[in-house]
Design a protein around this motif. Structure first.
Motif, PDB file in Angstrom:
ATOM      1  N   TYR A 108      20.844  42.615  88.692  1.00 34.24           N
ATOM      2  CA  TYR A 108      20.835  44.072  88.645  1.00 34.24           C
ATOM      3  C   TYR A 108      20.956  44.586  90.067  1.00 34.24           C
ATOM      4  N   LEU A 122      24.501  45.971  85.966  1.00 35.51           N
ATOM      5  CA  LEU A 122      24.048  44.681  85.455  1.00 35.51           C
ATOM      6  C   LEU A 122      25.251  43.750  85.418  1.00 35.51           C
ATOM      7  N   LEU A 151      21.575  48.124  79.345  1.00 34.14           N
ATOM      8  CA  LEU A 151      21.305  49.179  80.328  1.00 34.14           C
ATOM      9  C   LEU A 151      20.766  50.440  79.655  1.00 34.14           C
TER      10      LEU A 151
END
Length: 166
Positions: A108, A122, A151
């Motif tokens: 991330y 991500l 996400l």
């Protein structure tokens, strides 16, 4: 938005929360099941926050296509740069305690977009997966929409923890 580039796939989403708060949620293994959202990630075995490169945290998992159904992974933190980036390799712990990693990395990257917004990217990278594993597992083992959904789950979780003050 999601992007597939050779041997990695990524997705980016803007969340209306400061980067430090997003990072704190990502560094808490107990949140990973809710972030994943597929039912594959079950529960954190090691519940301590992620605080250093090299730290190992284990997760109980489930996948219908796994030979055992229920299994456990061992993750090793590879990137830890609060509040900008966090990432880990996924593998397994052998009976003798040795860790073996399959060559895929979850990462991330957080980009502050002002005092109360963060761009979160991500990335799932399988470029280091050796051929003998690729014979048994197709990469990526999910569609690119999985990252976007993950996400979205992260954004919901971070917003809820921001409101509750946790």
């Amino acid at each position: 938005m999601h992007t597939v580039v050779q041997e990695n796939v990524s997705a980016t989403l803007t969340v209306a929360v400061p980067a430090a708060r997003v990072f704190a949620v990502l560094a808490d293994p107990t949140t990973h099941s809710a972030i994943d959202g597929t039912g594959w990630v079950q529960e954190a075995v090691d519940r301590a926050p992620l605080t250093e490169v090299g730290q190992v945290f284990r997760m109980d998992m489930y996948h219908a296509n796994h030979p055992d159904g229920d299994y456990r992974v061992a993750n090793q933190v590879q990137v830890l740069d609060p509040p900008r980036a966090i990432g880990w390799l996924t593998g397994e712990e052998k009976d003798d305690g040795r860790l073996e990693f399959g060559g895929w990395l979850w990462r991330y990257d957080l980009a502050p977009l002002g005092p109360s917004a963060t761009g979160v990217t991500l990335t799932y990278d399988w470029s280091a997966v050796p051929p003998f594993i690729r014979e048994h597992i197709q990469f990526p083992p999910f569609g690119p929409e999985h990252l976007t959904n993950s996400l979205r789950h992260l954004a919901e979780l971070v917003a809820a923890t921001e409101v509750s003050g946790r």
